[in-house]
Design a protein around this motif. Structure first.
Motif, PDB file in Angstrom:
ATOM      1  N   GLU A 108       7.705 -34.626 -22.156  1.00 40.37           N
ATOM      2  CA  GLU A 108       7.887 -34.558 -20.549  1.00 40.37           C
ATOM      3  C   GLU A 108       9.260 -34.435 -20.266  1.00 40.37           C
ATOM      4  O   GLU A 108       9.841 -34.419 -19.165  1.00 40.37           O
ATOM      5  N   LEU A 109      10.316 -35.064 -21.443  1.00 38.35           N
ATOM      6  CA  LEU A 109      11.613 -34.976 -21.130  1.00 38.35           C
ATOM      7  C   LEU A 109      12.567 -34.203 -22.139  1.00 38.35           C
ATOM      8  O   LEU A 109      11.787 -33.737 -22.956  1.00 38.35           O
ATOM      9  N   GLY A 110      13.451 -33.757 -21.993  1.00 36.08           N
ATOM     10  CA  GLY A 110      14.444 -33.010 -22.698  1.00 36.08           C
ATOM     11  C   GLY A 110      15.179 -33.921 -23.548  1.00 36.08           C
ATOM     12  O   GLY A 110      15.270 -34.949 -23.338  1.00 36.08           O
ATOM     13  N   GLY A 111      15.361 -33.560 -24.805  1.00 36.27           N
ATOM     14  CA  GLY A 111      16.457 -34.646 -25.636  1.00 36.27           C
ATOM     15  C   GLY A 111      16.595 -33.808 -27.133  1.00 36.27           C
ATOM     16  O   GLY A 111      16.068 -32.673 -27.350  1.00 36.27           O
ATOM     17  N   VAL A 112      17.002 -34.573 -27.730  1.00 33.19           N
ATOM     18  CA  VAL A 112      17.138 -34.165 -29.268  1.00 33.19           C
ATOM     19  C   VAL A 112      15.991 -34.885 -30.241  1.00 33.19           C
ATOM     20  O   VAL A 112      15.712 -35.949 -30.094  1.00 33.19           O
ATOM     21  N   VAL A 113      15.450 -33.901 -30.942  1.00 34.31           N
ATOM     22  CA  VAL A 113      14.257 -34.605 -32.019  1.00 34.31           C
ATOM     23  C   VAL A 113      15.019 -35.207 -32.916  1.00 34.31           C
ATOM     24  O   VAL A 113      15.748 -34.809 -33.762  1.00 34.31           O
ATOM     25  N   ALA A 114      14.414 -36.681 -32.780  1.00 30.90           N
ATOM     26  CA  ALA A 114      14.945 -37.467 -34.043  1.00 30.90           C
ATOM     27  C   ALA A 114      13.945 -37.466 -35.025  1.00 30.90           C
ATOM     28  O   ALA A 114      14.382 -37.584 -36.241  1.00 30.90           O
ATOM     29  N   ASP A 115      12.592 -37.360 -34.903  1.00 31.55           N
ATOM     30  CA  ASP A 115      11.697 -37.593 -35.952  1.00 31.55           C
ATOM     31  C   ASP A 115      10.566 -36.506 -35.751  1.00 31.55           C
ATOM     32  O   ASP A 115      10.220 -36.448 -34.675  1.00 31.55           O
ATOM     33  N   VAL A 116      10.025 -35.834 -36.843  1.00 32.93           N
ATOM     34  CA  VAL A 116       8.700 -35.097 -36.567  1.00 32.93           C
ATOM     35  C   VAL A 116       7.531 -35.604 -37.726  1.00 32.93           C
ATOM     36  O   VAL A 116       8.138 -35.646 -39.033  1.00 32.93           O
ATOM     37  N   LEU A 117       6.727 -36.029 -37.237  1.00 34.08           N
ATOM     38  CA  LEU A 117       5.603 -36.926 -37.884  1.00 34.08           C
ATOM     39  C   LEU A 117       4.543 -36.110 -38.223  1.00 34.08           C
ATOM     40  O   LEU A 117       3.666 -36.852 -38.886  1.00 34.08           O
ATOM     41  N   ALA A 118       4.334 -34.943 -37.798  1.00 35.13           N
ATOM     42  CA  ALA A 118       3.054 -34.062 -38.273  1.00 35.13           C
ATOM     43  C   ALA A 118       3.312 -32.704 -38.399  1.00 35.13           C
ATOM     44  O   ALA A 118       4.456 -32.121 -37.939  1.00 35.13           O
TER      45      ALA A 118
END
Length: 428
Positions: free
Chosen positions: A79-89
């Protein structure tokens, strides 16, 4: 040396052939009914006929392409924009409901949340102070100030009275009298100020101040809740249990609010979507599903016919209506997989004839032979050009050229020419 012209060698032969063809035509004419004695002596050819009768025949089922689809499908994103810190799937993973899929960096949102929490604490402390009112020590100091102001005012008033008496006795000057009067007035004003301050302290905080401070606290509380929700939204969770079809983000990527990150399908519900013609859809979902057969790679698929439904919209491109067939659980299914659905196409009214009785005719029509009475108790084979409406497997629906009750020659037609006498044997 005399040579004959080559054409002369062929002239006798041509005359012989012409004579032979003419004789054959004359022989056929002599054998034709009503042309002489030979026709009356020619035995009729035995044929098998069938009385053409109107009937209602089932159309062959429609074999339509369909696709398997999940009842629940979601293109999930932050729902918010930002920098992806972790991808878990990743694509192909099975996930449980509420399982984390990815997280955004939370440094800046966390700092904003902490600042609002601190401001809320300060506003609540000020509100508590206003609600509690002044401390007892402050009221006692105000009371002491009032007592001192009253004493000063009484002394100044007494001094002014004595100065007035002394002025009457010419013991003091007019200036001394004026100074005494001013001092009494100042002391009286100081007394009133002290008394007003004491009354304010005793009355406590004004209602308007309390209302304004309560509004400030409520605004900060709402801001804190919003930022707390934003912090929670930094972690994307699976909305339901299912399988990840595709992943659209990577660690370190800057994503916009609402951009799709994962494509998910649920495992608890699958169905077949197949477009059926509007004419066929008019029969209703229950009737269609009761006789429909779904196959995948020539293997049957089990579906719950009682729960079938039709979409109340027409596809404008192909003018079809979508039939939804819920699939039974326990089958290995894949989203968007191609299947085939055989759907009944209803019945058709018309004159049904066997395909073997038809031959190619002129102008794109079909031709058949019928046994017609010649008025002398005999039957003669006659051509009929017919129009074909539908081919229904072992039967053909004829829409023109035949009449109910006509005796259609269904066997033996290969040995019969139009105009020959026939002896019909009707099929029962």
């Amino acid at each position: 040396m005399h040579r004959e012209h080559p054409d002369r060698d062929h002239r006798p032969r041509c005359r012989h052939r012409t004579t032979t063809a003419t004789a054959a035509l004359l022989a056929l004419a002599a054998c034709a009914p009503g042309t002489g004695t030979a026709a009356s002596t020619t035995p009729p050819t035995a044929v098998v006929v069938q009385s053409v009768q109107p009937g209602r025949l089932p159309r062959p089922p429609l074999r339509l392409p369909g696709r398997i689809e999940a009842v629940q499908r979601s293109a999930s994103g932050f729902e918010l924009g930002g920098v992806v810190a972790d991808v878990l799937a990743d694509a192909g993973d099975r996930v449980a409901a509420g399982q984390p899929l990815a997280r955004l960096d939370r440094e800046r949102p966390q700092a904003a949340f902490d600042a609002v929490v601190a401001a809320e604490a300060a506003a609540e402390a000020l509100l508590a102070e206003l609600v509690a009112g002044p401390r007892r020590e402050a009221i006692e100091r105000a009371e002491a100030a009032v007592a001192a102001a009253r004493a000063e005012a009484a002394l100044a008033a007494a001094t002014a009275s004595r100065t007035r008496q002394a002025l009457a006795a010419a013991a003091v000057s007019v200036d001394d009298d004026d100074r005494a009067i001013r001092a009494a007035a100042v002391a009286a004003a100081a007394q009133r100020s002290a008394e007003a301050q004491l009354a304010e302290l005793v009355a406590g905080t004004r209602p308007e101040q309390l209302a304004a401070q309560r509004a400030a606290v409520a605004r900060l509380q709402a801001e804190r809740r919003r930022l707390a929700r934003d912090l929670a939204d930094l972690e994307l969770r699976a909305p339901f249990a299912g399988r990840v079809l595709a992943r659209s983000i990577a660690k370190g990527q800057v994503v916009a609010a609402g951009a799709p990150a994962f494509d998910l399908v649920a495992d608890d519900g699958w169905r077949i979507r197949v477009g059926v013609p509007m004419r066929t859809a008019a029969r209703g979902a229950t009737a269609l599903a009761a006789a429909a057969v779904a196959t995948r790679d020539e293997r049957p698929l089990a579906f719950v016919a009682a729960n079938a439904s039709l979409v109340d919209a027409v596809d404008p491109r192909v003018r079809t209506v979508d039939l939804l067939l819920p699939l039974a659980p326990g089958q290995e299914l894949r989203d968007d997989e191609l299947v085939h659905v055989a759907v009944p196409d209803g019945d058709v009214d018309g004159l049904a004839v066997p395909p073997a009785a038809l031959r190619g005719g002129p102008r794109g029509l079909f031709r058949c032979l019928v046994a017609t009475p010649d008025g002398d108790g005999r039957h003669v084979a006659r051509h009929r050009d017919v129009q074909v409406g539908s081919w229904l497997g072992e039967r053909v629906v004829v829409t023109g050229g035949l009449q109910p009750g006509d005796l259609l020659i269904v066997s033996g037609a290969d040995h019969v020419l139009a105009g020959m006498p026939v002896r019909p044997t009707e099929v029962r």
